[in-house]
Design a protein around this motif. Structure first.
Motif, mmCIF file in Angstrom:
data_model
loop_
_atom_site.group_PDB
_atom_site.id
_atom_site.type_symbol
_atom_site.label_atom_id
_atom_site.label_comp_id
_atom_site.label_asym_id
_atom_site.label_seq_id
_atom_site.Cartn_x
_atom_site.Cartn_y
_atom_site.Cartn_z
ATOM 1 N N SER A 29 0.829 -1.200 0.000
ATOM 2 C CA SER A 29 0.000 0.000 0.000
ATOM 3 C C SER A 29 0.863 1.249 0.000
ATOM 4 N N HIS A 30 1.912 1.248 0.833
ATOM 5 C CA HIS A 30 2.841 2.382 0.876
ATOM 6 C C HIS A 30 3.505 2.580 -0.478
ATOM 7 N N SER A 31 3.955 1.478 -1.085
ATOM 8 C CA SER A 31 4.666 1.563 -2.360
ATOM 9 C C SER A 31 3.758 2.026 -3.487
ATOM 10 N N LEU A 32 2.501 1.554 -3.482
ATOM 11 C CA LEU A 32 1.568 1.939 -4.537
ATOM 12 C C LEU A 32 1.210 3.411 -4.434
ATOM 13 N N SER B 177 4.356 -11.291 -4.113
ATOM 14 C CA SER B 177 2.934 -10.997 -3.970
ATOM 15 C C SER B 177 2.301 -10.446 -5.235
ATOM 16 N N GLY B 178 3.137 -9.855 -6.109
ATOM 17 C CA GLY B 178 2.610 -9.184 -7.286
ATOM 18 C C GLY B 178 2.008 -7.834 -6.979
ATOM 19 N N MET B 179 2.137 -7.369 -5.718
ATOM 20 C CA MET B 179 1.519 -6.107 -5.302
ATOM 21 C C MET B 179 2.511 -4.942 -5.323
ATOM 22 N N ALA B 180 3.795 -5.248 -5.435
ATOM 23 C CA ALA B 180 4.796 -4.183 -5.397
ATOM 24 C C ALA B 180 4.895 -3.492 -6.754
ATOM 25 N N PRO B 181 5.008 -2.166 -6.796
ATOM 26 C CA PRO B 181 5.244 -1.473 -8.067
ATOM 27 C C PRO B 181 6.533 -1.961 -8.719
ATOM 28 N N THR B 182 6.627 -1.778 -10.012
ATOM 29 C CA THR B 182 7.779 -2.282 -10.755
ATOM 30 C C THR B 182 9.095 -1.736 -10.215
#
Length: 435
Positions: free
Chosen positions: A17-20, A327-332
């Motif tokens: 969430s922080h990274s997105l 997780s696939g949730m981290a930005p590139t």
């Protein structure tokens, strides 16, 4: 101590969430037209377009490949640029292309650049055969390009006092005559190749009558692949042999009073560290300056993850980072940073990667840098914010801090290569009294 899966999962959600949120904020602040909704892909596409001004590609083919890339999908990025690279290689192999040396070098240089772009996001899986096959393709293509230059480039392997390490380098002469000319030594950092340096620094240097030598050391593309050595902090082990080579094997071509070292990106630390132990250099260029790599990299960690790292719990930290990556949730940008860090520091442990960066610190050696130093500081510096100012403050009146703002304000002035070259060579002309 190993954390429970439920606790690791909660950390992953918090970190993602922080990274997105951070990624979304970054996208809102882009100074140029966004080339992909993934800001990391945007940056790499812009870098490819930047190389195009000096024969490192063509605008429409790059934009054509870019238009169908799925944001966040690293395979999509690799596939589209691999297809463009293969198509361009076929154009280079067309017999009719070979009648014109300009055709030859430009087409092969473009193919080489596209293979490097295809490789950029593959390093999360060390066993992926494309890591080596794309690199073999880019190297072969680039070698055909430099062979067709008016004065062909020359690949050299420079031995070091450490028998386990050989520096990979390419020499470029600015004149066919035995004339002693100013000479630029160029090194990259965390991910870019010395072949990229040709399109950013070597072409404008040759046009201004400067010889160039580019090089790679541990952790960098060719040495990492061929010798299996990750980054080392004491970079003088790499640069001093290059200086030895230039002042011995190329002594008849080099003005030893105008011998300059340039460090690009993380190379801003590497070059500064080397310059502290290399008094034969006349000046130092840092694009940009880095005082401490540990501070720069850990400064990009969310507070929860930084606290976990600093607790010293290696297993828990590794579990959290690996879970975030998978997780696939981290930005590139985050996912790529993890992949690239583990690969180039030659470790499978995120804790060990960050721990190794503690050694990359100029604090104890910065006073030994006695030559004039030019430092770039970019407005939209996303990797090493605040670090150029720290280096300039430590160097005092030996440093010139150059601010790049607006469209030239990306990390390493990506996409603004002409402005970068104008400013660098104006400073060198003034500082070293070049004709």
């Amino acid at each position: 101590m190993r954390l429970s899966p439920l606790y690791v999962s909660s950390i992953v959600v918090t970190l993602a969430s922080h990274s997105l949120i951070t990624a979304a904020q970054d996208a809102d602040n882009e100074p140029v037209l966004l080339l992909n909704n993934d800001t990391s892909f945007h940056f790499n596409i812009l870098a490819g377009l930047g190389n195009a001004i000096y024969s490192g590609g063509d605008i429409a083919p790059i934009l054509g490949a870019a238009k169908d890339i799925t944001p966040g999908d690293m395979e999509s990025f690799a596939d589209h640029f691999a297809a463009l690279a293969t198509h361009t290689k076929k154009q280079a192999e067309d017999p009719d292309n070979g009648y014109d040396p300009v055709n030859v070098r430009d087409t092969w240089f473009s193919a080489s650049s596209y293979f490097r772009m295809a490789d950029a996001f593959l390093h999360g899986n060390w066993t992926d055969p494309r890591i080596n096959s794309f690199w073999e393709e880019q190297t072969a293509a680039f070698d055909k390009g430099i062979a067709a230059l008016p004065i062909p480039g020359e690949r050299v392997r420079i031995p070091t006092t450490d028998g386990n390490l050989t520096v990979e380098a390419i020499w470029y002469s600015a004149s066919k005559e035995d004339t002693k000319l100013p000479t630029l030594i160029v090194g990259n950092g965390y991910d870019a190749a010395q072949e990229d340096s040709y399109h950013v620094y070597v072409v404008p240097a040759l046009a201004r009558g400067w010889n160039c030598i580019t090089y790679e050391g541990p952790g960098q593309p060719t040495v990492l692949r061929n010798q299996g050595i990750g980054f080392i902090p004491n970079w003088e082990r790499v640069v001093t042999p290059v200086v030895d080579y230039v002042l011995s094997k190329k002594a008849h071509l080099v003005d030893q009073d105008r011998l300059v070292l340039l460090g690009n990106s993380m190379g801003g630390y590497l070059a500064a560290r080397a310059a502290a132990f290399e008094p034969r250099l006349s000046a130092l260029l840092l694009n940009g300056g880095i005082m401490n790599i540990y501070d720069a990299y850990t400064g990009q960690l969310p507070p929860e993850l930084l606290a976990l790292f600093e607790s010293g719990n290696e297993t828990a930290f590794d579990d959290a980072v690996v879970a975030l990556r998978q997780s696939g949730m981290a930005p590139t940008t985050i996912a790529w940073g993890i992949d690239q860090g583990l690969w180039t520091f030659n470790t499978h442990s995120p804790f060990e990667f960050f721990n190794q960066t503690r050694q990359f610190d100029l604090e104890g050696v910065v006073d030994k840098i006695q030559m004039p130093v030019w430092i770039a500081d970019a407005e939209f510096e996303g990797f090493f914010p605040g670090q150029p100012q720290r280096v300039a403050d430590a160097l005092g009146d030996r440093a010139t801090l150059q601010k790049f703002t607006g469209v030239a304000g990306y990390h390493c002035q990506v996409g603004a290569g002409q402005e970068l070259a104008r400013i660098i060579f104006a400073w060198l002309n003034k500082t070293l009294a070049c004709p």
